[in-house]
Design an enzyme around this catalytic site. Structure first.
Site, PDB file in Angstrom:
ATOM      1  N   ARG A 230      -0.947   6.147  -0.719  1.00  0.00           N
ATOM      2  CA  ARG A 230       0.448   6.173  -0.048  1.00  0.00           C
ATOM      3  C   ARG A 230       0.505   7.478   0.832  1.00  0.00           C
ATOM      4  NH1 ARG A 230       0.991   5.590  -5.685  1.00  0.00           N
ATOM      5  NH2 ARG A 230       2.126   3.539  -6.259  1.00  0.00           N
ATOM      6  N   LYS A 273       4.146   9.326  -7.410  1.00  0.00           N
ATOM      7  CA  LYS A 273       5.366   8.414  -7.616  1.00  0.00           C
ATOM      8  C   LYS A 273       5.463   8.152  -9.060  1.00  0.00           C
ATOM      9  CE  LYS A 273       7.724   4.275  -5.444  1.00  0.00           C
ATOM     10  NZ  LYS A 273       7.520   3.042  -4.789  1.00  0.00           N
ATOM     11  N   HIS A 364       2.979   2.404   6.006  1.00  0.00           N
ATOM     12  CA  HIS A 364       2.704   1.824   4.563  1.00  0.00           C
ATOM     13  C   HIS A 364       1.943   0.399   4.786  1.00  0.00           C
ATOM     14  CE1 HIS A 364       3.997   1.805   0.458  1.00  0.00           C
ATOM     15  NE2 HIS A 364       4.002   0.319   0.466  1.00  0.00           N
ATOM     16  N   ARG A 367      -1.450   0.562   3.742  1.00  0.00           N
ATOM     17  CA  ARG A 367      -1.784   0.377   2.442  1.00  0.00           C
ATOM     18  C   ARG A 367      -1.841  -0.643   1.788  1.00  0.00           C
ATOM     19  NH1 ARG A 367      -1.201   2.744  -2.975  1.00  0.00           N
ATOM     20  NH2 ARG A 367       0.590   1.908  -4.172  1.00  0.00           N
ATOM     21  N   HIS A 390      -0.596   1.187  -8.970  1.00  0.00           N
ATOM     22  CA  HIS A 390       0.750   0.517  -9.116  1.00  0.00           C
ATOM     23  C   HIS A 390       1.146   0.787 -10.900  1.00  0.00           C
ATOM     24  CE1 HIS A 390      -0.396  -2.609  -6.006  1.00  0.00           C
ATOM     25  NE2 HIS A 390       0.449  -1.572  -5.445  1.00  0.00           N
ATOM     26  N   TYR A 400      -1.777  -9.904  -4.872  1.00  0.00           N
ATOM     27  CA  TYR A 400      -3.070 -10.723  -5.096  1.00  0.00           C
ATOM     28  C   TYR A 400      -2.943 -12.383  -4.869  1.00  0.00           C
ATOM     29  CZ  TYR A 400      -7.179 -12.679  -7.421  1.00  0.00           C
ATOM     30  OH  TYR A 400      -8.386 -13.175  -7.812  1.00  0.00           O
TER      31      TYR A 400
END
Length: 422
Positions: A230, A273, A364, A367, A390, A400
């Site tokens: 991030r 996060k 972002h 990422r 995640h 995915y």
């Protein structure tokens, strides 16, 4: 037998009901705490018309009926009519000790800027579903709110009213279902972030590497594209977080730059996060080389001397020697994109072909681009989830599935004519 009391129209008044000399009706009662209270209305029953110039609210008997229902259900309507949303928000936010300081600051900023001086002044018992919907629509039309900003406002207000329901101040939460209706009405879906395609990624990286004006950004872009970190995790990365012998990077904190309670934008360090955000990411050889080249460069020009909340030794620095903030990074990406597209348009015109332009994207998306490339080459979802940090495996699965869609098409194409199916 005592004569029954009547109003000015000759109607019999019930126990506790009175009509004052000015014509207004009053019903006296004792609340659940034993305190004497009164209800007032210019109408005795629903079909009455109020005197000229007087507000047409509920009739006295409608109010009494609601009062009885509230009493049976444990609702303290009197308190609900005297507690403002501002007061309730203050109580709510003071109890949310689990919120990160950055999240708390953001919530308070958004509330004070958009809610406090309007909806916040109303008492909670008077706020209806329609009031919330009108407020949300106004934010969209007058302030240009997009889905993400609306979600923040809703995330602030919904639990405040939920607390009021649980405390027995109101019967239902007026924010229930509003966002769903807003999304349907504006045909909103949560915006999907798209990865750069392989040709777009290669074009972007090559242009940065080959353009002296932008080449100083290359190490940072390389680490972003090579780790999937991030933006705050990478701009806050320190030399001590990198183990060059083992070839690993430790992601253990986040650098944020946002408005604080004092109204100023400041840097601060927060935890990742989510708990899943604390992780180890192996170094790709290109990432290792980019970091070592950056270190050699800074040995000549000087290191980042910034100290933020006790953290120092930050790897990346801006032109003034301080930390890089995401806003300047996004501005740089946009400048690079526009410069690349201008060059590509000129070249395409010269070669008589359609230009392959870079789409608008933010930091972002880098990422998301890493995650997509990773998904295209790795089948173990748990490994991908851990590297990306995640918290929810469904986030990993969504990326995915999108990333491998083309791979599935290629795989099926190779089956053509190889198996008998009819």
């Amino acid at each position: 037998m005592a004569e029954k009391r009547r109003d000015s129209k000759g109607r019999v008044l019930r126990s506790g009901e009175y009509q004052r000399s000015d014509g207004k009706y009053e019903c006296k009662y004792i609340d659940a705490k034993g305190v004497r209270r009164s209800l007032y209305s210019w109408k005795l029953v629903e079909t009455d018309k109020p005197p000229a110039g007087k507000r047409c609210g509920l009739s006295l008997r409608e109010m009494v009926k609601d009062l009885r229902r509230d009493s049976e259900d444990g609702i303290d309507a009197y308190a609900g009519r005297r507690v403002t949303l501002n007061s309730l928000f203050s109580d709510y936010i003071s109890t949310k000790h689990e919120l990160k300081q950055s999240t708390r600051t953001n919530y308070k900023y958004m509330y004070e800027k958009y809610v406090q001086d309007g909806l916040g002044l109303m008492n909670i018992a008077s706020i209806k579903y329609s009031d919330i919907k009108k407020f949300y629509v106004r934010l969209i039309r007058e302030h240009g709110f997009k889905p993400n900003s609306m979600e923040i406002i809703h995330t602030i207000l919904h639990p405040v009213f939920t607390m009021a329901v649980r405390d027995g101040l109101i019967r239902i939460n007026p924010t229930d279902g509003v966002m769903a209706e807003i999304k349907r009405g504006y045909n909103w879906e949560k915006p999907k972030r798209h990865a750069l395609t392989i040709p777009q990624q290669e074009a972007f990286v090559s242009f940065v590497a080959d353009t002296p004006q932008y080449r100083h950004w290359l190490p940072l872009f390389t680490v972003l594209l090579g780790t999937g970190g991030r933006v705050g995790e990478i701009t806050g990365l320190r030399w001590e977080d990198c183990d060059f012998q083992e070839g690993i990077i430790s992601i253990n904190h986040n650098l944020i730059y946002r408005v604080q309670d004092n109204g100023k934008c400041e840097y601060h360090i927060t935890t990742p996060k989510t708990k899943a955000g604390e992780r180890i990411v192996p170094m790709l050889s290109q990432v290792k080389r980019a970091l070592l080249e950056e270190r050699l460069q800074q040995m000549r020009t000087g290191f980042n001397q910034t100290v933020i909340d006790g953290y120092s030794g930050f790897i990346f620095k801006n032109r003034d020697g301080g930390c890089v903030n995401p806003h300047s990074l996004n501005r740089a990406i946009e400048r690079i994109r526009l410069a690349y597209n201008k060059q590509e348009e000129a070249l395409a015109k010269k070669e008589a072909r359609e230009p392959d332009l870079l789409p608008h994207f933010s930091v972002h998306n880098l990422r998301h681009t890493f995650c997509t490339r990773f998904c295209e080459n790795e089948t173990n979802l748990k490994v991908i989830q851990e590297i990306m940090g995640h918290a929810d495996i469904s986030t990993t699965m969504n990326i995915y599935n999108e990333a491998t869609k083309e791979k599935k098409k290629e795989s099926f194409a190779s089956l053509e004519g190889k198996i008998k199916i009819c």
